[in-house]
Design a protein around this motif. Structure first.
Motif, PDB file in Angstrom:
ATOM      1  N   ASP A   1       0.821  -1.220   0.000  1.00 29.62           N
ATOM      2  CA  ASP A   1       0.000   0.000   0.000  1.00 29.62           C
ATOM      3  C   ASP A   1       0.851   1.264   0.000  1.00 29.62           C
ATOM      4  OD1 ASP A   1      -2.297  -1.486  -0.020  1.00 29.62           O
ATOM      5  OD2 ASP A   1      -2.727  -1.262   2.128  1.00 29.62           O
ATOM      6  N   ILE A   2       2.000   1.223   0.685  1.00 32.69           N
ATOM      7  CA  ILE A   2       2.810   2.436   0.817  1.00 32.69           C
ATOM      8  C   ILE A   2       4.084   2.381  -0.033  1.00 32.69           C
ATOM      9  CG2 ILE A   2       1.902   2.884   3.129  1.00 32.69           C
ATOM     10  CD1 ILE A   2       4.535   1.861   4.281  1.00 32.69           C
ATOM     11  N   SER A   3       4.177   1.370  -0.894  1.00 32.18           N
ATOM     12  CA  SER A   3       5.339   1.198  -1.780  1.00 32.18           C
ATOM     13  C   SER A   3       6.638   1.171  -0.976  1.00 32.18           C
ATOM     14  CB  SER A   3       5.384   2.326  -2.820  1.00 32.18           C
ATOM     15  OG  SER A   3       4.215   2.320  -3.613  1.00 32.18           O
ATOM     16  N   ALA A   4       6.644   0.366   0.092  1.00 33.11           N
ATOM     17  CA  ALA A   4       7.805   0.253   0.969  1.00 33.11           C
ATOM     18  C   ALA A   4       8.491  -1.091   0.780  1.00 33.11           C
ATOM     19  CB  ALA A   4       7.380   0.413   2.424  1.00 33.11           C
ATOM     20  N   THR A   5       9.758  -1.126   1.118  1.00 33.74           N
ATOM     21  CA  THR A   5      10.530  -2.366   1.141  1.00 33.74           C
ATOM     22  C   THR A   5      10.833  -2.722   2.589  1.00 33.74           C
ATOM     23  OG1 THR A   5      11.576  -1.861  -0.985  1.00 33.74           O
ATOM     24  CG2 THR A   5      12.657  -3.497   0.414  1.00 33.74           C
ATOM     25  N   VAL A   6      10.472  -3.921   2.992  1.00 35.45           N
ATOM     26  CA  VAL A   6      10.804  -4.388   4.340  1.00 35.45           C
ATOM     27  C   VAL A   6      12.273  -4.805   4.334  1.00 35.45           C
ATOM     28  CG1 VAL A   6      10.339  -6.107   6.123  1.00 35.45           C
ATOM     29  CG2 VAL A   6       8.442  -5.132   4.799  1.00 35.45           C
ATOM     30  N   THR A   7      13.080  -4.165   5.178  1.00 34.03           N
ATOM     31  CA  THR A   7      14.517  -4.423   5.180  1.00 34.03           C
ATOM     32  C   THR A   7      14.964  -5.312   6.329  1.00 34.03           C
ATOM     33  OG1 THR A   7      14.920  -2.368   6.412  1.00 34.03           O
ATOM     34  CG2 THR A   7      15.005  -2.253   4.001  1.00 34.03           C
ATOM     35  N   ASP A   8      14.170  -5.431   7.378  1.00 33.80           N
ATOM     36  CA  ASP A   8      14.579  -6.249   8.518  1.00 33.80           C
ATOM     37  C   ASP A   8      13.372  -6.486   9.421  1.00 33.80           C
ATOM     38  OD1 ASP A   8      16.177  -7.702  10.230  1.00 33.80           O
ATOM     39  OD2 ASP A   8      17.205  -5.964  11.096  1.00 33.80           O
ATOM     40  N   ILE A   9      13.357  -7.641  10.073  1.00 35.88           N
ATOM     41  CA  ILE A   9      12.342  -7.992  11.070  1.00 35.88           C
ATOM     42  C   ILE A   9      13.068  -8.703  12.208  1.00 35.88           C
ATOM     43  CG2 ILE A   9      10.192  -9.239  11.556  1.00 35.88           C
ATOM     44  CD1 ILE A   9       9.823  -9.360   8.441  1.00 35.88           C
ATOM     45  N   ASN A  10      12.765  -8.329  13.444  1.00 38.14           N
ATOM     46  CA  ASN A  10      13.392  -8.995  14.593  1.00 38.14           C
ATOM     47  C   ASN A  10      12.425  -8.992  15.768  1.00 38.14           C
ATOM     48  OD1 ASN A  10      16.911  -9.033  15.450  1.00 38.14           O
ATOM     49  ND2 ASN A  10      15.276 -10.136  16.466  1.00 38.14           N
ATOM     50  N   GLU A  11      12.481 -10.058  16.551  1.00 38.09           N
ATOM     51  CA  GLU A  11      11.650 -10.171  17.753  1.00 38.09           C
ATOM     52  C   GLU A  11      12.541 -10.098  18.987  1.00 38.09           C
ATOM     53  OE1 GLU A  11       7.948 -12.771  15.911  1.00 38.09           O
ATOM     54  OE2 GLU A  11       9.503 -13.822  17.070  1.00 38.09           O
ATOM     55  N   PHE A  12      12.058  -9.389  20.000  1.00 35.15           N
ATOM     56  CA  PHE A  12      12.871  -9.062  21.159  1.00 35.15           C
ATOM     57  C   PHE A  12      12.103  -9.284  22.473  1.00 35.15           C
ATOM     58  CE2 PHE A  12      14.182  -6.251  17.698  1.00 35.15           C
ATOM     59  CZ  PHE A  12      15.575  -6.302  17.745  1.00 35.15           C
ATOM     60  N   GLU A  13      12.870  -9.388  23.516  1.00 35.64           N
ATOM     61  CA  GLU A  13      12.365  -9.262  24.887  1.00 35.64           C
ATOM     62  C   GLU A  13      12.346  -7.773  25.238  1.00 35.64           C
ATOM     63  OE1 GLU A  13      14.564  -9.631  29.225  1.00 35.64           O
ATOM     64  OE2 GLU A  13      15.046 -11.091  27.660  1.00 35.64           O
ATOM     65  N   LEU A  14      11.267  -7.326  25.879  1.00 43.66           N
ATOM     66  CA  LEU A  14      11.224  -5.947  26.375  1.00 43.66           C
ATOM     67  C   LEU A  14      11.916  -5.922  27.731  1.00 43.66           C
ATOM     68  CD1 LEU A  14      10.276  -3.015  26.101  1.00 43.66           C
ATOM     69  CD2 LEU A  14       8.093  -3.697  27.127  1.00 43.66           C
ATOM     70  N   ALA A  15      13.171  -5.460  27.738  1.00 43.80           N
ATOM     71  CA  ALA A  15      13.982  -5.521  28.956  1.00 43.80           C
ATOM     72  C   ALA A  15      13.722  -4.352  29.884  1.00 43.80           C
ATOM     73  CB  ALA A  15      15.465  -5.569  28.583  1.00 43.80           C
ATOM     74  N   LEU A  16      13.526  -3.153  29.321  1.00 47.46           N
ATOM     75  CA  LEU A  16      13.250  -1.955  30.117  1.00 47.46           C
ATOM     76  C   LEU A  16      12.179  -1.146  29.408  1.00 47.46           C
ATOM     77  CD1 LEU A  16      16.932  -0.830  30.877  1.00 47.46           C
ATOM     78  CD2 LEU A  16      15.357  -1.938  32.477  1.00 47.46           C
ATOM     79  N   ALA A  17      11.187  -0.712  30.147  1.00 47.15           N
ATOM     80  CA  ALA A  17      10.075   0.044  29.554  1.00 47.15           C
ATOM     81  C   ALA A  17       9.806   1.282  30.402  1.00 47.15           C
ATOM     82  CB  ALA A  17       8.828  -0.818  29.458  1.00 47.15           C
ATOM     83  N   HIS A  18      10.502   2.356  30.062  1.00 45.92           N
ATOM     84  CA  HIS A  18      10.342   3.604  30.818  1.00 45.92           C
ATOM     85  C   HIS A  18      10.123   4.778  29.876  1.00 45.92           C
ATOM     86  CE1 HIS A  18      11.427   1.832  34.715  1.00 45.92           C
ATOM     87  NE2 HIS A  18      12.303   1.121  34.043  1.00 45.92           N
ATOM     88  N   LEU A  19       9.454   4.530  28.767  1.00 47.11           N
ATOM     89  CA  LEU A  19       9.106   5.611  27.847  1.00 47.11           C
ATOM     90  C   LEU A  19       7.819   6.280  28.306  1.00 47.11           C
ATOM     91  CD1 LEU A  19       9.865   4.188  24.278  1.00 47.11           C
ATOM     92  CD2 LEU A  19      11.092   5.993  25.482  1.00 47.11           C
ATOM     93  N   HIS A  20       7.797   7.603  28.254  1.00 44.67           N
ATOM     94  CA  HIS A  20       6.611   8.350  28.670  1.00 44.67           C
ATOM     95  C   HIS A  20       6.118   9.252  27.546  1.00 44.67           C
ATOM     96  CE1 HIS A  20       7.505   6.770  32.615  1.00 44.67           C
ATOM     97  NE2 HIS A  20       8.714   7.288  32.560  1.00 44.67           N
ATOM     98  N   VAL A  21       6.236   8.747  26.328  1.00 41.49           N
ATOM     99  CA  VAL A  21       5.740   9.497  25.178  1.00 41.49           C
ATOM    100  C   VAL A  21       4.223   9.466  25.188  1.00 41.49           C
ATOM    101  CG1 VAL A  21       5.783   9.686  22.662  1.00 41.49           C
ATOM    102  CG2 VAL A  21       7.797   8.837  23.893  1.00 41.49           C
ATOM    103  N   PRO A  22       3.559  10.621  25.031  1.00 42.47           N
ATOM    104  CA  PRO A  22       2.100  10.627  25.055  1.00 42.47           C
ATOM    105  C   PRO A  22       1.505   9.937  23.837  1.00 42.47           C
ATOM    106  CG  PRO A  22       2.937  12.789  24.458  1.00 42.47           C
ATOM    107  CD  PRO A  22       4.127  11.974  24.878  1.00 42.47           C
ATOM    108  N   GLU A  23       0.217   9.612  23.931  1.00 42.54           N
ATOM    109  CA  GLU A  23      -0.498   9.002  22.818  1.00 42.54           C
ATOM    110  C   GLU A  23      -0.397   9.897  21.586  1.00 42.54           C
ATOM    111  OE1 GLU A  23      -3.339   5.984  21.306  1.00 42.54           O
ATOM    112  OE2 GLU A  23      -2.053   6.084  23.056  1.00 42.54           O
ATOM    113  N   MET A  24      -0.034   9.282  20.446  1.00 46.78           N
ATOM    114  CA  MET A  24       0.108  10.032  19.186  1.00 46.78           C
ATOM    115  C   MET A  24      -0.483   9.208  18.066  1.00 46.78           C
ATOM    116  SD  MET A  24       4.061  11.328  19.660  1.00 46.78           S
ATOM    117  CE  MET A  24       4.103  12.089  18.039  1.00 46.78           C
ATOM    118  N   ALA A  25      -1.730   8.818  18.190  1.00 50.22           N
ATOM    119  CA  ALA A  25      -2.367   7.965  17.175  1.00 50.22           C
ATOM    120  C   ALA A  25      -3.480   8.727  16.467  1.00 50.22           C
ATOM    121  CB  ALA A  25      -2.926   6.709  17.817  1.00 50.22           C
TER     122      ALA A  25
END
Length: 206
Positions: A182-206
């Protein structure tokens, strides 16, 4: 809002020491700095790939900390081994559906998009991708960060646990293929991770 990601490809045996370093030294140093609105860390213990991302209220606030982070980066190099890769992003979308607790996992997808098409890509992510992610079992949150100079983008989807993330793979593959077309993009990488630290306080931006 803006973000800086630092990626180390570490010896898998050094991951726990690296998490402790980021938690005990990097996190308090950066979050005590004017303009910082949090930090997260994700790790792939099998490959040793670890990504620490700090979020900032303005690009100037982020840029002013370059000298501050140099000794931290050097210490990280000693712990993880090897020089890090540093990426700078504009935070385009943040959406939280549920809190991510202990055991949460994250799937990241990196894409290359024509820089002129980034606004369309951001809008598509908001209107099309987020509703599909929300319907996935165990979905917690998602974000999209972009670099308008290079056309690079990275989407992160957080799930309550690894089982939920693994269970979403087939649906995520179909969504990724459809969205990239849909957006004419190329997927260059995919990786799955453990969330080790979660201290982001970015407000909702949807």
């Amino acid at each position: 809002m803006y973000a800086r990601s630092t990626t180390f490809h570490a010896n898998p045996g050094s991951v726990d020491e690296g998490i402790s370093f980021v938690r005990d030294q990097v996190l308090p140093t950066l979050t005590g700095t004017d303009g910082c609105i949090g930090l997260s860390m994700i790790c792939d213990r099998e490959s040793g790939r670890c990504i620490t991302t700090s979020a900032w209220s303005t690009q100037d606030a982020m840029d002013r900390t370059e000298q501050t982070v140099q000794p931290l980066r050097q210490r990280g190099t000693e712990i993880f081994g090897g020089q890090p890769t540093v990426d700078r992003w504009e935070i385009a979308v943040v959406h939280r559906h549920a809190a991510a607790g202990d055991g949460a996992s994250v799937r990241c997808t990196w894409l290359s998009v024509d820089a002129e098409g980034l606004d369309h890509a951001i809008q598509t992510y908001r209107m099309t991708t987020l509703p599909v992610l929300e319907a996935m079992d165990g979905f917690c949150s998602a974000s999209l960060m972009v670099n308008r100079d290079t056309g690079r983008a990275v989407s992160s989807a957080t799930f309550a646990n690894r089982e939920a993330m693994v269970g979403s793979r087939q649906a995520a593959d179909a969504l990724r293929t459809r969205t990239a077309a849909d957006i004419s993009a190329t997927v260059t990488d995919i990786n799955e991770f453990e969330l080790a630290l979660a201290h982001l306080h970015v407000p909702e931006m949807a």
